[in-house]
Design a protein around this motif. Sequence first.
Motif, PDB file in Angstrom:
ATOM      1  N   VAL A 190      33.777   2.435  45.426  1.00  0.00           N
ATOM      2  CA  VAL A 190      35.222   2.214  45.527  1.00  0.00           C
ATOM      3  C   VAL A 190      35.767   2.803  44.231  1.00  0.00           C
ATOM      4  O   VAL A 190      35.613   2.201  43.167  1.00  0.00           O
ATOM      5  CB  VAL A 190      35.560   0.720  45.642  1.00  0.00           C
ATOM      6  CG1 VAL A 190      37.038   0.550  45.998  1.00  0.00           C
ATOM      7  CG2 VAL A 190      34.687   0.037  46.668  1.00  0.00           C
ATOM      8  N   VAL A 191      36.323   4.008  44.300  1.00  0.00           N
ATOM      9  CA  VAL A 191      36.493   4.834  43.107  1.00  0.00           C
ATOM     10  C   VAL A 191      37.937   5.315  42.936  1.00  0.00           C
ATOM     11  O   VAL A 191      38.801   5.052  43.786  1.00  0.00           O
ATOM     12  CB  VAL A 191      35.532   6.054  43.175  1.00  0.00           C
ATOM     13  CG1 VAL A 191      34.083   5.581  43.249  1.00  0.00           C
ATOM     14  CG2 VAL A 191      35.864   6.943  44.366  1.00  0.00           C
ATOM     15  N   ASP A 192      38.161   6.026  41.849  1.00  0.00           N
ATOM     16  CA  ASP A 192      39.463   6.649  41.558  1.00  0.00           C
ATOM     17  C   ASP A 192      40.583   5.620  41.410  1.00  0.00           C
ATOM     18  O   ASP A 192      41.745   5.927  41.664  1.00  0.00           O
ATOM     19  CB  ASP A 192      39.856   7.666  42.659  1.00  0.00           C
ATOM     20  CG  ASP A 192      38.851   8.810  42.763  1.00  0.00           C
ATOM     21  OD1 ASP A 192      38.181   9.088  41.747  1.00  0.00           O
ATOM     22  OD2 ASP A 192      38.742   9.398  43.850  1.00  0.00           O
ATOM     23  N   GLY A 193      40.238   4.405  41.035  1.00  0.00           N
ATOM     24  CA  GLY A 193      41.267   3.398  40.800  1.00  0.00           C
ATOM     25  C   GLY A 193      42.040   2.993  42.037  1.00  0.00           C
ATOM     26  O   GLY A 193      43.200   2.591  41.960  1.00  0.00           O
ATOM     27  N   VAL A 194      41.405   3.065  43.206  1.00  0.00           N
ATOM     28  CA  VAL A 194      42.083   2.741  44.458  1.00  0.00           C
ATOM     29  C   VAL A 194      42.275   1.224  44.576  1.00  0.00           C
ATOM     30  O   VAL A 194      41.536   0.444  43.965  1.00  0.00           O
ATOM     31  CB  VAL A 194      41.262   3.288  45.658  1.00  0.00           C
ATOM     32  CG1 VAL A 194      40.018   2.442  45.886  1.00  0.00           C
ATOM     33  CG2 VAL A 194      42.110   3.352  46.914  1.00  0.00           C
ATOM     34  N   GLU A 195      43.283   0.814  45.317  1.00  0.00           N
ATOM     35  CA  GLU A 195      43.421  -0.605  45.674  1.00  0.00           C
ATOM     36  C   GLU A 195      42.601  -0.860  46.925  1.00  0.00           C
ATOM     37  O   GLU A 195      42.528  -0.004  47.805  1.00  0.00           O
ATOM     38  CB  GLU A 195      44.884  -0.953  45.944  1.00  0.00           C
ATOM     39  CG  GLU A 195      45.721  -1.072  44.696  1.00  0.00           C
ATOM     40  CD  GLU A 195      47.118  -1.593  45.008  1.00  0.00           C
ATOM     41  OE1 GLU A 195      47.608  -1.326  46.122  1.00  0.00           O
ATOM     42  OE2 GLU A 195      47.701  -2.253  44.137  1.00  0.00           O
TER      43      GLU A 195
END
Lengths: 276, 245
Positions: free
Chosen positions: B47-52
């Motif tokens: 769960v990457v790239d600062g996603v919600e």
Amino acid sequence: MRRDHPPRPPESLSWFEASARQRIAALVDTDSFAEELGPEQRETSPHLGGFDLPVQFDDGIVVGRAMLGGRPVLIAAQEGRFMGGSIGEVHGAKLTGLLRAAGTLRRDTVILFDTGGVRLQEANAGEVAVAEILRALVAARLAGARVIGLIGGRAGCFGGGSLIAACCSSLVVSEQARIGVSGPEVIESSRGVEEFDSMDRALVWRTMGGKHRYLIGGADHFALDTAASFRAAARRALDQSCQLTLATLRREQTRLETRFAALGSFSDAPAIWAAL
Amino acid sequence: MTLAEILQSLLFADGGVPLGSGLITGLGHLGVGEPARGDGRIHVLGVVDGVELGVEQAIALSGRVLHIAEIADDAPILMLLDCRAQCKTRRDELLGLNEYLAHLAKALMVADQEGHRTAGLLYGGAAAGALIATGLATSVLVALPGATPEVMDFASMARVTKLSLDALQQKTDSMVAFAPGLGNLVRIGGVCTILRPEQPLASQIAAVLLCTGGGDERDRLGLQRQGRPKAASIARRVAADIVNG
């Protein structure tokens, strides 16, 4: 362990208005409740003093053993009137301990939710406590115990509490129940009042309320706001089989995928209800 | 460490396959001759790239976890985390986000029961319900220096606790149980250990996975590290009194 019993509250007791101890007394068989680590032990929060906040001798949760319809159960009740029923270190550890015992004994367990979620004054401790509760709950279910959640209290069932509830074997809700990960105020402060007006009571109830949750399949039994109705629904839930297996989760995956595909484009509850 | 460096250290040739917005999946390798059970393969989810973490992400992740759980190998599952909190929208709540997040947590725990040991690797942010449903639902959560876990952003905390931002800031220095940050989550027992970025990651993860399989050690870690003085003894007393009573 305490065995001094208050008089049994009336069957018409409002679940929404009642305290945690009144709810337990009205839910279980007469005089059958035996509390563990009760308020006389004075196991209070070690963190609230740092905020100059008062503590409560049971840290806002009552746990113990009881009989329900002649069947032995473990039981926990959160006290929404103490810091919104929030989950701090001690509060969480009492529920974790109860659920670990449920797993060891394979004993069915009933949780009376009334919580705003993690207690923010001890946020890290509460967050990890929720994680420990989830693991103990799932382990108890894998061992064969049922875990029944009852929701209809003043504080609703929010934040980490809503994740614990959704891990239960089955949930009983009343119309007064509210269930959500992010509560109305959190959504509003995070996304603005245009996204969610936390003062709009009708919006809160149709987005997070018990009836909506029941209609979309987020709760299994619907109760009136009386102790008698919650007792009857809890007994029905305890009679159902509820194995947690990989196959159970596969069916759950399909159910949730189907819901997302069918309802994911709607932004308000009435459109969802029309589509159901 | 960046995601690319982490994936490279797990011998990803392709950088992982996108699974959806902010999600990756792929098969890594902990290295030949490492102290890993099985053949060293590891299922990696991110769960990457600062996603919600919203309904959409949660259902894709749980589907992937269940797919892995149904595979008859015993390759472990590693969940890489650099995300925000749960998606705080009206739509996600309408759809019952709590069910989706709880389902993901259950899927991870049942996958472990099915023989796929689970670990979380926190290398960026993670907060609140998103952390509970992912890293804290694995058997062991580890982190890299620089990770920034928190329970709730300060603005929301101030609103819910009715304390001023200044008052909250003042507490951050002194209160382990309260203040955001990796060091405090380690002391509480939520994060098992901090990995060394200068050492090969694969062998460190293999070693961490070997320690899983017992009960939930987090309350005892929190006691040893003086982050949670009461949780371990309270839980033990309640459980023992009921079982022995």
